[in-house]
Design an enzyme around this catalytic site. Structure first.
Site, short mmCIF file in Angstrom:
data_model
loop_
_atom_site.label_atom_id
_atom_site.label_comp_id
_atom_site.label_asym_id
_atom_site.label_seq_id
_atom_site.Cartn_x
_atom_site.Cartn_y
_atom_site.Cartn_z
CB CYS A 1 41.54 -35.62 12.99
SG CYS A 1 42.20 -35.76 11.31
CB CYS B 1 39.57 -37.47 8.22
SG CYS B 1 39.99 -38.44 9.68
CB CYS C 1 43.16 -34.86 8.05
SG CYS C 1 43.07 -36.66 7.99
CE LYS D 1 47.01 -40.67 11.30
NZ LYS D 1 45.74 -40.08 11.63
NE ARG E 1 42.22 -43.98 6.44
CZ ARG E 1 43.25 -43.81 5.64
NH1 ARG E 1 43.16 -44.18 4.37
NH2 ARG E 1 44.35 -43.26 6.09
NE ARG F 1 43.28 -40.14 6.23
CZ ARG F 1 42.05 -39.78 5.94
NH1 ARG F 1 41.83 -38.77 5.12
NH2 ARG F 1 41.02 -40.45 6.42
CD GLU G 1 56.10 -34.14 11.02
OE1 GLU G 1 55.66 -33.42 11.95
OE2 GLU G 1 55.72 -34.00 9.84
CE LYS H 1 46.79 -43.78 13.78
NZ LYS H 1 45.79 -42.79 13.55
CB SER I 1 41.94 -50.30 12.97
OG SER I 1 42.48 -49.66 11.82
CE1 TYR J 1 40.24 -48.94 17.97
CE2 TYR J 1 42.35 -49.64 17.02
CZ TYR J 1 41.32 -48.72 17.12
OH TYR J 1 41.38 -47.56 16.38
C1 PBG Z 1 42.18 -39.70 11.98
C2 PBG Z 1 42.70 -40.96 12.55
C3 PBG Z 1 42.96 -42.18 11.91
C4 PBG Z 1 43.34 -43.08 12.92
C5 PBG Z 1 43.34 -42.38 14.11
N1 PBG Z 1 42.95 -41.07 13.87
C6 PBG Z 1 42.79 -42.62 10.51
C7 PBG Z 1 43.48 -41.98 9.40
O1 PBG Z 1 44.43 -41.20 9.57
O2 PBG Z 1 43.02 -42.25 8.29
C8 PBG Z 1 43.67 -44.53 12.72
C9 PBG Z 1 43.52 -45.42 13.91
C10 PBG Z 1 43.47 -46.86 13.61
O3 PBG Z 1 43.69 -47.34 12.48
O4 PBG Z 1 43.19 -47.62 14.56
N2 PBG Z 1 43.04 -38.95 11.22
#
Ligand code: PBG
Length: 322
Positions: free
Chosen positions: A120, A122, A130, A195, A205, A217, A233, A248, A274, A313
């Site tokens: 990605c 970003c 992204c 996602k 982030r 986004r 998707e 996700k 996260s 995590y």
């Molecule tokens: C990148 C990406 C993100 C996450 C994984 N890959 C963040 C986003 O889309 O802003 C999030 C993972 C997490 O929150 O643990 N595009």
């Protein structure tokens, strides 16, 4: 049969009986552990919103991977914090980029360890989006080229699997094509297929320093009101060559993990993101919940819903408890 002849509590009587009839279990084999790689040497910067997680320079990444390997966890997924960001996210697809160097270093130390890389832009773009930006638009097709270059350079560095997380249309096909044409037909794709534009990415982030500098986004990540669209998707990504599809975040989207697993016979990953991690950690620190039990319950729920793979995590902590 009905009550009083039938009593479901008979099979809950003690732990041995409960073990005998338990339907779902967690295994270390289910986990992928995310790591944040940063430049420098000897760097281990705590991520304040993710207790126990760090930005790590490559030397520390190696130590971490050794620990993860020792716990029996099959693999890690790497996120990079580049030296420099620019409009086009050049470090993302440079053979000398932070991820490319980290992959080579890990593969040098531990030959057969599974290394997955997040694909990605970003984290690498100055605007934090992204994809390629034009005014306030995020351009789809020009982004595909860069993502394909990024995936290819990860494969060249030795990544076993690439995981596109950008949500551009057609990225899985573009990446598969680039890999196949360049002799990397063995490199697998774990697609972040469903996602969602989620508030639960907040702590990530901070960790990846990847917050968008303008707007949000929502023009590429999915509207969290939509479930049928998530299946579309997933279907598209499978059609384009995804080997594993991902939902996700995980916990607020268990319905989709279930539906994707029911609908398609393909390995399903769920990303316990996260924010899901931070909520449990924060409540546990306040003494409001038992963090360990909440962790195990959450992970098991993701498994019970149908996930084959859990990116989390909590992987190290959970592995120690299994
Ligand atoms: C990148 C990406 C993100 C996450 C994984 N890959 C963040 C986003 O889309 O802003 C999030 C993972 C997490 O929150 O643990 N595009």
């Amino acid at each position: 049969m009905n009550f009083p002849q039938l009593r479901l509590r008979r099979l809950r009587k003690n732990e041995r009986i409960r073990r005998l009839v338990r339907e779902t279990g967690l295994s270390v084999d289910d986990f992928v552990y995310p790591l944040f790689v940063c430049p420098g040497k000897g760097v281990k910067t705590p991520i304040s919103s993710m207790v126990g997680q760090f930005q790590l320079s490559i030397d520390h990444i190696i130590e971490e991977v050794e620990e993860v390997e020792g716990l029996g966890i099959p693999g890690v997924i790497l996120f990079g914090i580049p030296e420099r960001k620019d409009e086009m996210g050049t470090e993302a697809y440079s053979d000398d980029g932070i991820i490319q160097r980290a992959v080579r270093a890990i593969k040098e130390e531990i030959l057969d360890f599974l290394v997955i890389t997040d694909v990605c832009l970003c984290g690498y773009t100055s605007h934090g989006h992204c994809g390629v930006v034009d005014g306030d638009q995020i351009l789809n097709d020009p982004t595909l080229e860069l993502l394909a270059k990024q995936a290819l350079s990860h494969a060249r560095a030795g990544a076993d699997m690439v995981a596109p997380s950008d949500m551009m249309d057609g990225r899985v096909g573009a990446i598969r094509k680039a890999l196949d044409e360049n002799g990397y037909s063995e490199t697998a794709i774990m697609a972040y297929s469903a996602k969602f534009a989620s508030s639960f990415y907040g702590p990530f982030r901070e960790a990846a320093e990847s917050a968008p500098q303008f707007g949000d986004r929502k023009s590429y990540q999915m509207d969290f009101a939509n479930a049928d669209e998530a299946l579309r998707e997933v279907r598209l990504d499978i059609h384009e060559g995804a080997d594993i599809v991902m939902v996700k975040p995980a916990l607020p989207y268990l319905d989709l993990i279930y539906r994707v697993k029911e609908e398609f016979n393909i390995p399903v990953a769920a990303y316990n993101v996260s924010g899901e991690y931070a909520m449990i950690k924060a409540a546990a620190q306040l003494g409001w919940i038992d963090g360990e039990r909440a962790m195990m319950e959450s992970l098991l729920s993701i498994k019970r819903a149908g996930a084959d793979i859990i990116v989390t995590y909590f992987a190290k902590e959970a592995a120690k408890r299994i």
